[in-house]
Enzyme design. Structure first.
Site, mmCIF file in Angstrom:
data_model
loop_
_atom_site.group_PDB
_atom_site.id
_atom_site.type_symbol
_atom_site.label_atom_id
_atom_site.label_comp_id
_atom_site.label_asym_id
_atom_site.label_seq_id
_atom_site.Cartn_x
_atom_site.Cartn_y
_atom_site.Cartn_z
ATOM 1 N N TYR A 39 5.627 -49.566 62.843
ATOM 2 C CA TYR A 39 5.783 -50.969 63.267
ATOM 3 C C TYR A 39 5.954 -51.061 64.786
ATOM 4 N N ASN A 60 3.456 -38.603 60.369
ATOM 5 C CA ASN A 60 3.152 -37.937 59.092
ATOM 6 C C ASN A 60 2.830 -38.967 58.005
ATOM 7 N N ARG A 63 5.826 -43.574 56.232
ATOM 8 C CA ARG A 63 6.061 -45.000 55.962
ATOM 9 C C ARG A 63 4.998 -45.544 55.010
ATOM 10 N N THR A 172 20.422 -47.022 67.085
ATOM 11 C CA THR A 172 20.592 -48.347 66.488
ATOM 12 C C THR A 172 21.970 -48.915 66.800
ATOM 13 N N SER A 207 25.729 -47.465 56.635
ATOM 14 C CA SER A 207 24.799 -46.889 55.647
ATOM 15 C C SER A 207 24.537 -45.441 56.024
ATOM 16 N N TYR A 209 21.671 -44.168 56.395
ATOM 17 C CA TYR A 209 20.645 -44.197 57.452
ATOM 18 C C TYR A 209 21.315 -44.333 58.820
ATOM 19 N N HIS A 210 22.192 -45.361 58.957
ATOM 20 C CA HIS A 210 22.819 -45.571 60.262
ATOM 21 C C HIS A 210 23.623 -44.334 60.672
ATOM 22 N N LYS A 213 21.669 -41.703 62.444
ATOM 23 C CA LYS A 213 21.465 -41.990 63.869
ATOM 24 C C LYS A 213 22.681 -41.538 64.685
ATOM 25 N N GLN A 236 19.227 -49.842 69.445
ATOM 26 C CA GLN A 236 18.450 -51.079 69.279
ATOM 27 C C GLN A 236 19.026 -51.956 68.168
ATOM 28 N N VAL A 239 14.862 -55.845 65.000
ATOM 29 C CA VAL A 239 13.645 -56.340 65.660
ATOM 30 C C VAL A 239 12.962 -57.387 64.772
ATOM 31 N N VAL A 282 19.958 -64.971 51.713
ATOM 32 C CA VAL A 282 21.162 -64.665 52.499
ATOM 33 C C VAL A 282 22.089 -63.832 51.615
ATOM 34 N N ARG A 354 25.065 -55.008 49.663
ATOM 35 C CA ARG A 354 25.641 -54.033 50.599
ATOM 36 C C ARG A 354 27.163 -54.167 50.652
HETATM 37 P P1 NAD Z 1 8.452 -47.342 61.028
HETATM 38 O O1 NAD Z 1 8.806 -46.699 59.745
HETATM 39 O O2 NAD Z 1 7.418 -48.407 61.009
HETATM 40 O O3 NAD Z 1 8.025 -46.236 62.094
HETATM 41 C C1 NAD Z 1 8.402 -44.893 62.018
HETATM 42 C C2 NAD Z 1 7.142 -44.053 61.963
HETATM 43 O O4 NAD Z 1 7.535 -42.690 61.991
HETATM 44 C C3 NAD Z 1 6.349 -44.272 60.677
HETATM 45 O O5 NAD Z 1 4.987 -44.494 60.989
HETATM 46 C C4 NAD Z 1 6.537 -42.970 59.898
HETATM 47 O O6 NAD Z 1 5.405 -42.633 59.125
HETATM 48 C C5 NAD Z 1 6.819 -41.973 61.014
HETATM 49 N N1 NAD Z 1 7.682 -40.852 60.610
HETATM 50 C C6 NAD Z 1 8.839 -40.925 59.903
HETATM 51 N N2 NAD Z 1 9.363 -39.706 59.747
HETATM 52 C C7 NAD Z 1 8.523 -38.849 60.381
HETATM 53 C C8 NAD Z 1 8.524 -37.442 60.561
HETATM 54 N N3 NAD Z 1 9.512 -36.684 60.067
HETATM 55 N N4 NAD Z 1 7.507 -36.870 61.250
HETATM 56 C C9 NAD Z 1 6.500 -37.636 61.754
HETATM 57 N N5 NAD Z 1 6.461 -38.977 61.610
HETATM 58 C C10 NAD Z 1 7.457 -39.573 60.941
HETATM 59 O O7 NAD Z 1 9.825 -47.895 61.647
HETATM 60 P P2 NAD Z 1 10.067 -48.843 62.907
HETATM 61 O O8 NAD Z 1 10.621 -50.113 62.410
HETATM 62 O O9 NAD Z 1 8.869 -48.834 63.777
HETATM 63 O O10 NAD Z 1 11.236 -48.079 63.626
HETATM 64 C C11 NAD Z 1 10.980 -47.083 64.598
HETATM 65 C C12 NAD Z 1 12.307 -46.472 65.055
HETATM 66 O O11 NAD Z 1 13.122 -47.486 65.622
HETATM 67 C C13 NAD Z 1 13.109 -45.843 63.934
HETATM 68 O O12 NAD Z 1 13.713 -44.673 64.419
HETATM 69 C C14 NAD Z 1 14.159 -46.887 63.618
HETATM 70 O O13 NAD Z 1 15.331 -46.282 63.133
HETATM 71 C C15 NAD Z 1 14.392 -47.507 64.986
HETATM 72 N N6 NAD Z 1 14.853 -48.907 64.931
HETATM 73 C C16 NAD Z 1 14.089 -49.862 64.317
HETATM 74 C C17 NAD Z 1 14.537 -51.184 64.298
HETATM 75 C C18 NAD Z 1 13.765 -52.283 63.622
HETATM 76 O O14 NAD Z 1 14.318 -53.392 63.468
HETATM 77 N N7 NAD Z 1 12.516 -52.077 63.246
HETATM 78 C C19 NAD Z 1 15.765 -51.501 64.887
HETATM 79 C C20 NAD Z 1 16.519 -50.495 65.494
HETATM 80 C C21 NAD Z 1 16.041 -49.193 65.508
HETATM 81 N N1 USQ Z 2 20.330 -59.396 55.170
HETATM 82 C C1 USQ Z 2 20.380 -60.566 54.429
HETATM 83 N N2 USQ Z 2 19.291 -60.878 53.689
HETATM 84 C C2 USQ Z 2 18.160 -60.130 53.658
HETATM 85 C C3 USQ Z 2 18.113 -58.955 54.436
HETATM 86 C C4 USQ Z 2 19.214 -58.611 55.165
HETATM 87 O O1 USQ Z 2 21.375 -61.284 54.428
HETATM 88 O O2 USQ Z 2 17.205 -60.495 52.956
HETATM 89 C C5 USQ Z 2 21.486 -59.027 56.016
HETATM 90 C C6 USQ Z 2 22.026 -57.630 55.757
HETATM 91 O O3 USQ Z 2 22.971 -57.635 54.703
HETATM 92 C C7 USQ Z 2 22.609 -57.276 57.116
HETATM 93 C C8 USQ Z 2 21.725 -58.013 58.102
HETATM 94 O O4 USQ Z 2 21.031 -59.011 57.354
HETATM 95 O O5 USQ Z 2 23.895 -57.806 57.222
HETATM 96 C C9 USQ Z 2 20.692 -57.120 58.787
HETATM 97 O O6 USQ Z 2 19.935 -56.472 57.795
HETATM 98 P P1 USQ Z 2 18.483 -55.852 58.109
HETATM 99 O O7 USQ Z 2 17.928 -55.323 56.833
HETATM 100 O O8 USQ Z 2 17.677 -56.814 58.884
HETATM 101 O O9 USQ Z 2 18.860 -54.712 59.146
HETATM 102 P P2 USQ Z 2 19.492 -53.260 58.947
HETATM 103 O O10 USQ Z 2 19.615 -52.861 57.540
HETATM 104 O O11 USQ Z 2 20.731 -53.197 59.789
HETATM 105 O O12 USQ Z 2 18.373 -52.332 59.577
HETATM 106 C C10 USQ Z 2 17.427 -52.788 60.546
HETATM 107 C C11 USQ Z 2 16.332 -51.753 60.657
HETATM 108 C C12 USQ Z 2 16.935 -50.442 61.163
HETATM 109 C C13 USQ Z 2 17.697 -50.701 62.455
HETATM 110 C C14 USQ Z 2 18.727 -51.816 62.309
HETATM 111 C C15 USQ Z 2 19.310 -52.249 63.635
HETATM 112 O O13 USQ Z 2 15.721 -51.571 59.381
HETATM 113 O O14 USQ Z 2 15.885 -49.505 61.373
HETATM 114 O O15 USQ Z 2 18.354 -49.525 62.836
HETATM 115 O O16 USQ Z 2 18.067 -52.996 61.793
HETATM 116 S S1 USQ Z 2 21.018 -52.697 63.515
HETATM 117 O O17 USQ Z 2 21.169 -53.701 62.443
HETATM 118 O O18 USQ Z 2 21.411 -53.239 64.794
HETATM 119 O O19 USQ Z 2 21.740 -51.499 63.184
#
Ligand code: NAD
Ligand code: USQ
Length: 430
Positions: A39, A60, A63, A172, A207, A209-210, A213, A236, A239, A282, A354
């Protein structure tokens, strides 16, 4: 060990078939983007390529695989990485090199680093979903293995082959959790029993996941302190958005856009729900507050970090978001904006799958990127309307089954289904 050419000043005279679009920076870099099919990774690759840098991407396709496993898909009909790279070449005249493989395969990553000798690595290549990491033991292990081991392999490859390289790592805001004090940018000055120190800001993520990071941040900080690497950890926020300057130029260049329970982020999900007439989901009371930013600003921030590298031995942390919103505020904004373009949007409170605070203090610092020159694209009704218009083009592709959350944070309810009749119908944010 490679000598690592750093920021050589090159005056490019290369003619572009797309004059005025390709911007030539003062310094051309070799940039490696991990996760370049994702993305954020794909538009980032185009952005750096448009700026004249030598760009290589690694992915790889996990996603895409995770979507196949759940019979879900991106709303936008994205082509294969190879097709998008070919389209980009046709549109911009510029090449992007591709390496297909997993960064948790250390030998593969070593080969990529040796072939590309990057001056900057932008690391997006991780499993990014909180719900996916909480789905089962297998997905939790997969998430932490992929993210932590991949990053560790990268740190060793940089140390041994390109120790001058600047690592720009996507972390994150969720690493901090929601403490009852102001959140600083990575570090906090503390006074304890009469002594002072500046230490990493305490982390309390919500989580697995978090948490992965957080582990990455510790490992990267260690590599900077002990081996003298240089890194910027971009904490970040969430987004939103789909279009960037480059992707808007040709439909074949569009990035993925997810709305399912695992990979869709909240505002993107709400916009899709508004267009198909699904109540906005929500979770709980909707007072959860987070930092948010436009996808265009993700690209700006990463570019600013790359163009202003950390010093050798420095571990820099920037909080990368432009505004704070509660979930209920976002739902209200989508409802208002939807009404203006003819969508009757309802907002429902669903039982929160959650474990998270639904009302809490939240005040996070975010001045470092602004100081470097970030010019935010703020969120408003016009921006939401433009997202709704893009989504309308693809609404026939929406898989409605993928919207309601099934993954629960509480033990024993991991795979519990939230069927519509189980859903709360209490209205919020009205
Ligand atoms: P995404 O899943 O679209 O992009 C990640 C890409 O990395 C995918 O194309 C996936 O195939 C590839 N990938 C995953 N594991 C891999 C591996 N081991 N080797 C090679 N490729 C691999 O996710 P995104 O939303 O574009 O997020 C990108 C990064 O930004 C992530 O690290 C995510 O944690 C971070 N991030 C995203 C957001 C958000 O809101 N989208 C917010 C904060 C942080
Ligand atoms: N939420 C709702 N309804 C929904 C989806 C989410 O109320 O349909 C709530 C969640 O409970 C949470 C908030 O919205 O309180 C954000 O959820 P999210 O799914 O948009 O975001 P999150 O799970 O935190 O993860 C996303 C990205 C992750 C990135 C993170 C940034 O998937 O890769 O690291 O945002 S942050 O939130 O600042 O940690």
């Amino acid at each position: 060990m490679a000598s690592g050419r750093r920021f050589v000043r090159v005056r490019s005279t290369e003619a572009s078939p797309w004059r005025g679009f390709v911007r030539y920076p003062r310094a051309i870099m070799r940039i490696l983007i991990l996760g370049g099919d994702g993305y954020l990774g794909w538009p980032t690759a185009m952005r750096f390529s448009a700026a004249g840098h030598e760009v290589s991407v690694v992915d790889n396709f996990s996603r895409r695989r995770w979507h196949t496993q759940h019979s879900t898909d991106s709303l936008t009909p994205i082509g294969s990485l190879a097709d998008r790279i070919e389209a980009w070449k046709e549109v911009s005249g510029r090449e992007i090199r591709t390496f297909v493989g997993s960064i948790e395969d250390g030998k593969f990553l070593d080969r990529v680093i040796a072939e590309t000798l990057p001056e900057t690595v932008v690391h997006y290549g991780e499993q990014p979903s909180a719900p996916y990491s909480m789905k089962s033991r297998a997905t939790a292990v997969e998430t932490q293995y992929t993210n932590v081991i991949g990053t560790l392999n990268l740190l060793f490859a940089l140390r041994d082959q390109v120790p001058d390289c600047h690592l720009v790592k996507l972390g994150t805001m969720g690493e901090y959790g929601t403490p009852n004090i102001d959140i600083e940018e990575g570090f906090i000055e503390l006074e304890h029993k009469g002594r002072k120190d500046t230490l990493p800001f305490p982390k309390m993520p919500g989580s697995l996941y978090h948490l992965s990071k957080v582990h990455d941040s510790h490992n990267i900080h260690f590599a900077c302190r002990i081996w003298g690497l240089r890194a910027t950890d971009l904490n970040q926020g969430v987004v939103y958005g789909v279009e960037t300057e480059e992707s808007a130029a040709d439909e074949r260049l569009i990035t993925r856009f997810d709305y399912d329970e695992y990979f869709g982020t909240v505002l993107n999900r709400f916009c899709v729900q508004a267009v198909i007439g699904h109540p906005l989901t929500v979770y709980g009371e909707g007072g959860q507050t987070r930092g948010f930013l436009n996808i265009r600003d993700t690209l700006q921030c990463v570019e600013l970090a790359a163009n202003n590298p950390a010093d050798l031995g420095e571990f820099r942390v920037f909080n990368q978001f432009t505004e704070q919103f509660s979930v209920a505020e976002l739902a209200e904004l989508v409802k208002r904006s939807g009404a203006e373009v003819g969508h009757e949007v309802t907002v429902h409170s669903y039982p929160n799958p959650r474990i998270e605070a639904e009302h809490h203090y939240y005040n996070a610092a975010n001045t470092k990127l602004i100081d470097l020159g970030l010019k935010p694209h703020y969120l408003g009704e016009e921006l939401v309307r433009s997202m709704l218009r893009i989504i309308e083009r693809y609404k026939g592709r929406v898989i409605e089954r993928a919207i309601l959350p099934r993954t629960r944070w509480k033990p024993g309810e991991l795979e519990g289904s939230l069927a519509p009749e189980d859903s709360g119908s209490e209205r919020v944010a009205e």
